[in-house]
Design a protein around this motif. Structure first.
Motif, PDB file in Angstrom:
ATOM      1  N   GLY A 276       0.720  -1.303   0.025  1.00  0.00           N
ATOM      2  CA  GLY A 276      -0.047  -0.024  -0.142  1.00  0.00           C
ATOM      3  C   GLY A 276       0.839   1.032  -0.016  1.00  0.00           C
ATOM      4  N   VAL A 277       1.992   1.296   0.806  1.00  0.00           N
ATOM      5  CA  VAL A 277       2.725   2.658   0.728  1.00  0.00           C
ATOM      6  C   VAL A 277       3.729   2.644  -0.549  1.00  0.00           C
ATOM      7  CG1 VAL A 277       4.825   3.611   2.189  1.00  0.00           C
ATOM      8  CG2 VAL A 277       2.568   2.324   3.170  1.00  0.00           C
ATOM      9  N   LEU A 278       4.261   1.565  -1.059  1.00  0.00           N
ATOM     10  CA  LEU A 278       5.194   1.572  -2.103  1.00  0.00           C
ATOM     11  C   LEU A 278       4.803   2.402  -3.082  1.00  0.00           C
ATOM     12  CD1 LEU A 278       7.473   0.254  -3.044  1.00  0.00           C
ATOM     13  CD2 LEU A 278       6.385  -1.486  -4.304  1.00  0.00           C
ATOM     14  N   PRO A 279       3.567   2.550  -3.876  1.00  0.00           N
ATOM     15  CA  PRO A 279       3.517   3.561  -4.805  1.00  0.00           C
ATOM     16  C   PRO A 279       3.719   5.118  -4.367  1.00  0.00           C
ATOM     17  CG  PRO A 279       1.599   2.054  -4.648  1.00  0.00           C
ATOM     18  CD  PRO A 279       2.426   1.815  -3.478  1.00  0.00           C
ATOM     19  N   GLY A 280       3.445   5.198  -3.176  1.00  0.00           N
ATOM     20  CA  GLY A 280       3.713   6.831  -2.730  1.00  0.00           C
ATOM     21  C   GLY A 280       5.297   6.802  -2.452  1.00  0.00           C
ATOM     22  N   LEU A 281       5.967   5.830  -1.977  1.00  0.00           N
ATOM     23  CA  LEU A 281       7.479   6.257  -2.079  1.00  0.00           C
ATOM     24  C   LEU A 281       7.990   6.293  -3.470  1.00  0.00           C
ATOM     25  CD1 LEU A 281       8.203   3.173   0.532  1.00  0.00           C
ATOM     26  CD2 LEU A 281       8.135   5.897   0.869  1.00  0.00           C
ATOM     27  N   LEU A 282       7.366   5.524  -4.579  1.00  0.00           N
ATOM     28  CA  LEU A 282       8.108   5.641  -5.867  1.00  0.00           C
ATOM     29  C   LEU A 282       7.647   7.043  -6.372  1.00  0.00           C
ATOM     30  CD1 LEU A 282       7.017   2.194  -7.261  1.00  0.00           C
ATOM     31  CD2 LEU A 282       9.485   2.821  -6.417  1.00  0.00           C
ATOM     32  N   VAL A 283       6.704   7.522  -5.991  1.00  0.00           N
ATOM     33  CA  VAL A 283       6.452   8.756  -6.550  1.00  0.00           C
ATOM     34  C   VAL A 283       7.273   9.928  -5.815  1.00  0.00           C
ATOM     35  CG1 VAL A 283       4.649  10.658  -6.634  1.00  0.00           C
ATOM     36  CG2 VAL A 283       4.099   8.247  -7.402  1.00  0.00           C
ATOM     37  N   ALA A 284       7.473   9.670  -4.667  1.00  0.00           N
ATOM     38  CA  ALA A 284       8.413  10.786  -3.901  1.00  0.00           C
ATOM     39  C   ALA A 284       9.821  10.355  -4.252  1.00  0.00           C
ATOM     40  CB  ALA A 284       8.304  10.434  -2.304  1.00  0.00           C
ATOM     41  N   VAL A 285      10.196   9.163  -4.523  1.00  0.00           N
ATOM     42  CA  VAL A 285      11.679   9.247  -5.229  1.00  0.00           C
ATOM     43  C   VAL A 285      11.977   9.814  -6.399  1.00  0.00           C
ATOM     44  CG1 VAL A 285      13.149   7.379  -5.772  1.00  0.00           C
ATOM     45  CG2 VAL A 285      12.006   7.290  -3.825  1.00  0.00           C
ATOM     46  N   ALA A 286      10.865   9.705  -7.326  1.00  0.00           N
ATOM     47  CA  ALA A 286      10.780  10.249  -8.518  1.00  0.00           C
ATOM     48  C   ALA A 286      10.822  12.005  -8.549  1.00  0.00           C
ATOM     49  CB  ALA A 286       9.741   9.841  -9.328  1.00  0.00           C
ATOM     50  N   GLY A 287      10.755  12.396  -7.526  1.00  0.00           N
ATOM     51  CA  GLY A 287      10.785  13.993  -7.211  1.00  0.00           C
ATOM     52  C   GLY A 287       9.716  14.739  -6.779  1.00  0.00           C
ATOM     53  N   ALA A 288       8.183  14.029  -7.096  1.00  0.00           N
ATOM     54  CA  ALA A 288       7.219  14.496  -6.412  1.00  0.00           C
ATOM     55  C   ALA A 288       7.029  14.193  -4.878  1.00  0.00           C
ATOM     56  CB  ALA A 288       6.153  14.365  -7.442  1.00  0.00           C
ATOM     57  N   SER A 289       7.643  15.085  -3.969  1.00  0.00           N
ATOM     58  CA  SER A 289       7.631  14.553  -2.462  1.00  0.00           C
ATOM     59  C   SER A 289       6.192  14.734  -2.117  1.00  0.00           C
ATOM     60  CB  SER A 289       8.653  15.289  -1.962  1.00  0.00           C
ATOM     61  OG  SER A 289       8.636  16.606  -2.097  1.00  0.00           O
ATOM     62  N   GLY A 290       5.693  16.033  -2.451  1.00  0.00           N
ATOM     63  CA  GLY A 290       4.349  16.281  -1.769  1.00  0.00           C
ATOM     64  C   GLY A 290       3.272  15.143  -2.222  1.00  0.00           C
ATOM     65  N   PRO A 291       3.119  15.114  -3.533  1.00  0.00           N
ATOM     66  CA  PRO A 291       2.127  14.155  -3.954  1.00  0.00           C
ATOM     67  C   PRO A 291       2.250  12.409  -3.399  1.00  0.00           C
ATOM     68  CG  PRO A 291       2.559  15.554  -5.749  1.00  0.00           C
ATOM     69  CD  PRO A 291       3.461  15.891  -4.486  1.00  0.00           C
ATOM     70  N   GLY A 292       3.675  12.336  -3.684  1.00  0.00           N
ATOM     71  CA  GLY A 292       4.274  10.942  -2.971  1.00  0.00           C
ATOM     72  C   GLY A 292       3.933  10.663  -1.653  1.00  0.00           C
ATOM     73  N   ALA A 293       3.968  12.012  -0.740  1.00  0.00           N
ATOM     74  CA  ALA A 293       3.641  11.590   0.710  1.00  0.00           C
ATOM     75  C   ALA A 293       2.347  11.609   0.734  1.00  0.00           C
ATOM     76  CB  ALA A 293       4.258  12.878   1.602  1.00  0.00           C
ATOM     77  N   ALA A 294       1.444  12.150   0.034  1.00  0.00           N
ATOM     78  CA  ALA A 294       0.013  11.944   0.373  1.00  0.00           C
ATOM     79  C   ALA A 294      -0.436  10.850  -0.207  1.00  0.00           C
ATOM     80  CB  ALA A 294      -0.646  13.318  -0.556  1.00  0.00           C
ATOM     81  N   LEU A 295       0.087  10.239  -1.304  1.00  0.00           N
ATOM     82  CA  LEU A 295      -0.293   8.916  -1.910  1.00  0.00           C
ATOM     83  C   LEU A 295       0.248   7.694  -0.825  1.00  0.00           C
ATOM     84  CD1 LEU A 295      -1.521   7.239  -4.318  1.00  0.00           C
ATOM     85  CD2 LEU A 295       0.709   7.302  -5.332  1.00  0.00           C
ATOM     86  N   GLY A 296       1.251   8.145  -0.183  1.00  0.00           N
ATOM     87  CA  GLY A 296       2.060   7.013   0.670  1.00  0.00           C
ATOM     88  C   GLY A 296       0.903   6.847   1.764  1.00  0.00           C
ATOM     89  N   ILE A 297       0.501   8.030   2.400  1.00  0.00           N
ATOM     90  CA  ILE A 297      -0.313   8.054   3.518  1.00  0.00           C
ATOM     91  C   ILE A 297      -1.551   7.336   3.161  1.00  0.00           C
ATOM     92  CG2 ILE A 297      -1.864   9.509   5.148  1.00  0.00           C
ATOM     93  CD1 ILE A 297       0.684  11.500   5.070  1.00  0.00           C
ATOM     94  N   LEU A 298      -2.388   7.877   2.053  1.00  0.00           N
ATOM     95  CA  LEU A 298      -3.623   7.248   1.757  1.00  0.00           C
ATOM     96  C   LEU A 298      -3.585   5.517   1.491  1.00  0.00           C
ATOM     97  CD1 LEU A 298      -5.240   9.900  -0.741  1.00  0.00           C
ATOM     98  CD2 LEU A 298      -5.701   9.500   1.603  1.00  0.00           C
ATOM     99  N   GLY A 299      -2.348   5.224   0.825  1.00  0.00           N
ATOM    100  CA  GLY A 299      -2.127   3.887   0.467  1.00  0.00           C
ATOM    101  C   GLY A 299      -1.841   3.092   1.853  1.00  0.00           C
ATOM    102  N   GLY A 300      -1.138   3.579   2.826  1.00  0.00           N
ATOM    103  CA  GLY A 300      -0.728   2.904   4.076  1.00  0.00           C
ATOM    104  C   GLY A 300      -2.204   2.818   4.741  1.00  0.00           C
ATOM    105  N   LEU A 301      -3.038   3.849   4.789  1.00  0.00           N
ATOM    106  CA  LEU A 301      -4.255   3.904   5.467  1.00  0.00           C
ATOM    107  C   LEU A 301      -5.293   2.883   4.905  1.00  0.00           C
ATOM    108  CD1 LEU A 301      -5.164   7.453   6.078  1.00  0.00           C
ATOM    109  CD2 LEU A 301      -4.350   5.889   7.724  1.00  0.00           C
ATOM    110  N   GLY A 302      -5.258   2.548   3.764  1.00  0.00           N
ATOM    111  CA  GLY A 302      -5.950   1.408   3.019  1.00  0.00           C
ATOM    112  C   GLY A 302      -5.228   0.137   3.275  1.00  0.00           C
ATOM    113  N   ALA A 303      -4.161   0.052   3.151  1.00  0.00           N
ATOM    114  CA  ALA A 303      -3.485  -1.054   3.141  1.00  0.00           C
ATOM    115  C   ALA A 303      -3.642  -1.603   4.945  1.00  0.00           C
ATOM    116  CB  ALA A 303      -1.893  -1.185   3.354  1.00  0.00           C
TER     117      ALA A 303
END
Length: 453
Positions: A276-303
């Motif tokens: 659940g957290v992996l997509p957000g981490l990948l987005v953050a590593v790609a350079g979009a730290s803000g959207p990556g953090a938000a996606l990681g939080i949402l994915g972590g909650l759902g997971a």
């Protein structure tokens, strides 16, 4: 003569030993009685000694309650039968000694209030209770009370197991914390506002490692205590005691499988969270730290929600593995079958038991932690940094004593509730109470008295 109340003639009075309302056998019904002196109303001029009553009842309604009715007179109506308005058979509402009624002697337990279990009402008989729980579907309070009753009734075995496991576990935690983690783990960067991102990441990783090692050691102790206490609780349901040696001999063949089951469940839970957290981490590593953090939080909650849902479905795997001698996969499938349709109930009971156990344990642990902080000279910082970072031996030993006492409380409650919840679900779905009654030596349970399920 019949002197039952309600059948006597109204308005009559006894005379010369004669029953109330009975006719004079020496005189016909149409013969006048004694009269007042001549000239008074109602007197008989030919027989002044006889007189009529001033008010006479209608003809044909002054017969006695017994004997043959007068010619042309309708017989009295029969007493009501045992219908809605009548008296139930077997005593019904009857007075003392009436079997089955409110005042009678009931067939179950010798209750003076009959009612339930009588031939009229047909209520359920009381369930057999050879041990710490009645052999019927249980309520939340009965499950919690059963876990506490097991600890109170068989306190030597329960506290002996809990104390032994808690002491060995806490000794390992103290040694690992004092000899290894204090030298290799540094969390000072977490309290430094000017620390760089790399320093914060390293400190956060060290903290997770330290907490993970302590959690792993504690988990091993919890698994061992659960395996032993499962045997004790299952015997307590039958009213049979068990020693520590007997509990170990019974649990030993399944201990390795229990370890494998617990580690498999942890692997499943962590795997779901990582996915659940992996997509957000990948987005953050790609350079979009803000959207990556938000996606990681949402994915972590759902997971996390999915992981909790699965863990509750598998929460009865441990007692199924220990008591049914099942394999790891079979015990997991058994748990899924038992929890199906009762997810919220199982989740609520286990959550309530965990909260209660941890609150009670915290009441013991927190004072020891504060005392340890005061004696070690760390003060509040030592209390906040307990379990991570560089802490002294004094702090570790004093806080460890409190942790041992807390574990002696949490182990029996959490393990007991899980086992009793497993037994309750099997009673509801598989009529396990019949087998438990036979194992406990309860005579004629499920045949003459009826089953509680």
């Amino acid at each position: 003569m019949n002197d039952t109340p309600g059948w006597a003639s109204p308005g009559s009075a006894p005379s010369d030993g004669q029953e109330p309302g009975a006719s004079d056998p020496a005189a016909p019904n149409d013969r006048p009685g004694p009269a007042e002196p001549s000239g008074q109303p109602g007197t008989d001029p030919q027989n002044p000694g006889m007189k009529w009553s001033k008010e006479q009842p209608p003809a044909g309604q002054w017969s006695a309650p017994t004997g043959a009715p007068n010619p042309g007179q309708a017989p009295p109506p029969p007493p009501p039968g045992p219908g809605w308005g009548g008296q139930p058979p077997g005593g019904g509402y009857g007075g003392p000694g009436a079997p089955g009624g409110y005042g009678g002697q009931g067939p179950y337990g010798g209750s003076p209030y009959g009612g339930w279990g009588g031939g009229v009402w047909g209520g359920p008989p009381p369930a057999a209770k050879p041990g710490v729980i009645p052999l019927r579907p249980l309520g939340v309070g009965e499950i919690l009370d059963g876990a506490v009753s097991t600890m109170r009734t068989y306190w030597r075995t329960v506290l002996g197991i809990s104390l032994t496991v808690a002491v060995f576990t806490e000794i390992i935690v103290i040694l690992v914390q004092g000899l290894i983690l204090n030298d290799t783990v540094s969390t000072e960067a977490l309290n430094d506002p000017s620390a760089s991102f790399d320093e914060l990441s390293r400190a956060l990783g060290d903290t997770m490692i330290s907490s993970g090692v302590v959690f792993l050691v504690s988990l091993i102790g919890t698994i061992t205590a659960t395996a032993l206490l499962t045997t004790v609780t299952s015997r307590a349901v039958l009213g049979k005691s068990v020693t520590i040696g007997e509990a170990w001999r019974d649990a030993r063949p399944q201990v390795l499988r229990l370890f494998g089951l617990i580690f498999l469940l942890l692997l499943i839970a962590f795997g779901i969270v990582i996915v659940g957290v992996l997509p957000g981490l990948l987005v953050a590593v790609a350079g979009a730290s803000g959207p990556g953090a938000a996606l990681g939080i949402l994915g972590g909650l759902g997971a996390g929600v999915v992981a909790v849902w699965l863990m509750v479905r598998f929460s009865l795997s441990s007692p199924a593995l220990m008591l049914e001698k099942q394999s790891i996969t079979k015990s997991m499938s058994r748990s899924v079958k038992l929890v199906r349709g009762s997810w919220w109930r199982v989740f609520g009971i286990q959550l309530l038991a965990t909260v209660i156990a941890n609150i009670v344990a915290s009441i013991v642990v927190i004072p020891f932690t504060l005392v340890a902080s005061a004696f070690s000279g760390d003060g509040v910082s030592g209390f906040l940094n307990s379990g991570a970072g560089d802490v002294g031996w004094t702090y570790l030993i004093i806080s460890g004593v409190g942790a041992v006492i807390g574990s002696m409380i949490t182990f029996p409650i959490t393990a007991g509730v899980t086992v009793l919840l497993y037994i309750d679900q099997r009673i509801r779905r598989e009529a396990l109470d019949l087998e438990l009654a036979r194992a406990a030596g309860v005579q004629d349970y499920g045949t003459a008295a009826g089953s509680g399920s």
